[in-house]
Scaffold this motif. Structure first.
Motif, PDB file in Angstrom:
ATOM      1  N   LYS A  19       8.914  83.563  30.867  1.00 34.01           N
ATOM      2  CA  LYS A  19       8.804  82.653  32.012  1.00 34.01           C
ATOM      3  C   LYS A  19       8.303  81.275  31.580  1.00 34.01           C
ATOM      4  CE  LYS A  19       8.206  85.835  35.888  1.00 34.01           C
ATOM      5  NZ  LYS A  19       7.249  86.401  36.851  1.00 34.01           N
ATOM      6  N   LEU A  20       7.319  81.248  30.695  1.00 33.21           N
ATOM      7  CA  LEU A  20       6.774  79.979  30.216  1.00 33.21           C
ATOM      8  C   LEU A  20       7.854  79.161  29.517  1.00 33.21           C
ATOM      9  CD1 LEU A  20       4.459  78.010  29.461  1.00 33.21           C
ATOM     10  CD2 LEU A  20       4.128  79.395  27.406  1.00 33.21           C
ATOM     11  N   VAL A  21       8.582  79.794  28.607  1.00 36.94           N
ATOM     12  CA  VAL A  21       9.611  79.101  27.834  1.00 36.94           C
ATOM     13  C   VAL A  21      10.711  78.571  28.758  1.00 36.94           C
ATOM     14  CG1 VAL A  21      11.395  79.416  26.068  1.00 36.94           C
ATOM     15  CG2 VAL A  21       9.101  80.351  25.705  1.00 36.94           C
ATOM     16  N   LYS A  22      11.105  79.360  29.735  1.00 42.86           N
ATOM     17  CA  LYS A  22      12.121  78.911  30.702  1.00 42.86           C
ATOM     18  C   LYS A  22      11.586  77.737  31.527  1.00 42.86           C
ATOM     19  CE  LYS A  22      15.418  82.065  30.108  1.00 42.86           C
ATOM     20  NZ  LYS A  22      16.818  81.818  29.838  1.00 42.86           N
ATOM     21  N   ARG A  23      10.311  77.829  31.934  1.00 43.92           N
ATOM     22  CA  ARG A  23       9.709  76.752  32.719  1.00 43.92           C
ATOM     23  C   ARG A  23       9.640  75.449  31.922  1.00 43.92           C
ATOM     24  NH1 ARG A  23       5.481  79.496  34.592  1.00 43.92           N
ATOM     25  NH2 ARG A  23       3.857  78.541  33.344  1.00 43.92           N
ATOM     26  N   LEU A  24       9.506  75.568  30.602  1.00 38.87           N
ATOM     27  CA  LEU A  24       9.475  74.384  29.741  1.00 38.87           C
ATOM     28  C   LEU A  24      10.874  73.813  29.493  1.00 38.87           C
ATOM     29  CD1 LEU A  24       6.777  75.522  27.161  1.00 38.87           C
ATOM     30  CD2 LEU A  24       6.529  73.775  28.935  1.00 38.87           C
ATOM     31  N   GLY A  25      11.915  74.520  29.969  1.00 40.52           N
ATOM     32  CA  GLY A  25      13.258  73.971  29.898  1.00 40.52           C
ATOM     33  C   GLY A  25      14.205  74.626  28.916  1.00 40.52           C
ATOM     34  N   TRP A  26      13.757  75.640  28.200  1.00 41.70           N
ATOM     35  CA  TRP A  26      14.655  76.328  27.262  1.00 41.70           C
ATOM     36  C   TRP A  26      15.555  77.280  28.059  1.00 41.70           C
ATOM     37  CZ3 TRP A  26      11.039  73.397  25.491  1.00 41.70           C
ATOM     38  CH2 TRP A  26      11.096  72.905  24.182  1.00 41.70           C
ATOM     39  N   VAL A  27      16.847  77.245  27.792  1.00 42.56           N
ATOM     40  CA  VAL A  27      17.820  78.001  28.576  1.00 42.56           C
ATOM     41  C   VAL A  27      18.227  79.294  27.876  1.00 42.56           C
ATOM     42  CG1 VAL A  27      20.140  77.918  29.582  1.00 42.56           C
ATOM     43  CG2 VAL A  27      18.673  75.882  29.653  1.00 42.56           C
ATOM     44  N   ASP A  28      18.497  79.205  26.567  1.00 45.54           N
ATOM     45  CA  ASP A  28      18.957  80.356  25.794  1.00 45.54           C
ATOM     46  C   ASP A  28      18.086  80.507  24.542  1.00 45.54           C
ATOM     47  OD1 ASP A  28      20.578  82.479  24.942  1.00 45.54           O
ATOM     48  OD2 ASP A  28      21.899  81.139  23.820  1.00 45.54           O
TER      49      ASP A  28
END
Length: 200
Positions: A19-28
């Motif tokens: 969730k953190l990584v996605k929230r920071l903008g990483w998609v894949d």
């Protein structure tokens, strides 16, 4: 460790991290590297200034993300992280590459890996002069040399997570205390789902 050990795998692939990584903008996001760093009391050495993207280059843009988890309190005395704010906006200066002399010409005396400059040292500014070493006056504390070139200490409590892009200049000084400073670190890059490739 994120592949070989159950405890580290559980944390590294946890929903919280995702969730953190996605929230920071990483998609894949892809997870190519994890490290457990021991900085033992009195003997834990320095880690000189560097950009993590030097070792995890992606194209057509740099996408390395560092997740630096403090497993002990990290202080000025036991070798906390130092960062240079704003440096994440600077270009990647070097790439860690396979040496063609070793791999293609079979020269076993030649080193396997080399640092190759990516940008002209003029474009990289003063940072190029001391990358891979400590700026003059960095040690011993109060580390005025580090502060003079724009570094600031990032003291953390055990359990704190520091997230930063792979172009950020960072380092840590020796552990001169009687307390350990261990960290668990993850390095992620964007994956092929968004047209990003990890350099071969």
């Amino acid at each position: 460790l994120h592949v070989a050990d159950d405890v580290f795998r559980k944390y590294s692939h946890s929903e919280k991290v995702r969730k953190l990584v996605k929230r920071l903008g990483w998609v894949d996001p892809v997870l190519p590297q994890s490290m457990y760093i021991f900085k033992q009391p009195g003997i834990g050495g320095e880690v000189t200034s560097h950009q993590d993207s030097t070792f995890l280059v992606t194209t057509p843009r740099q996408t390395c993300l560092g997740l630096w988890l403090a497993l002990h309190d990290a202080t000025l005395e036991n070798g906390c992280l130092w960062v240079r704010p704003g440096s994440h906006r600077e270009p990647l200066r070097r790439q860690f590459v396979r040496n063609p002399k070793h791999f293609e010409e079979n020269d076993t005396d030649a080193p396997q890996m080399l640092f190759e400059s990516i940008v002209d040292s003029v474009d990289a500014g003063d940072a190029a002069a001391w990358e891979g070493k400590l700026p003059e006056g960095s040690w011993p504390p109060p580390s005025e040399g580090l502060r003079k070139v724009g570094f600031v200490p990032v003291e953390c409590k055990a359990g704190d997570l520091v997230c930063f892009p792979g172009t950020l200049d960072h380092l840590s000084l020796p552990n001169v205390s009687k307390k350990p400073r261990h960290t668990y670190q993850l390095h992620l890059v964007e994956g092929p789902g968004v047209g990003v490739a990890w350099s071969p």
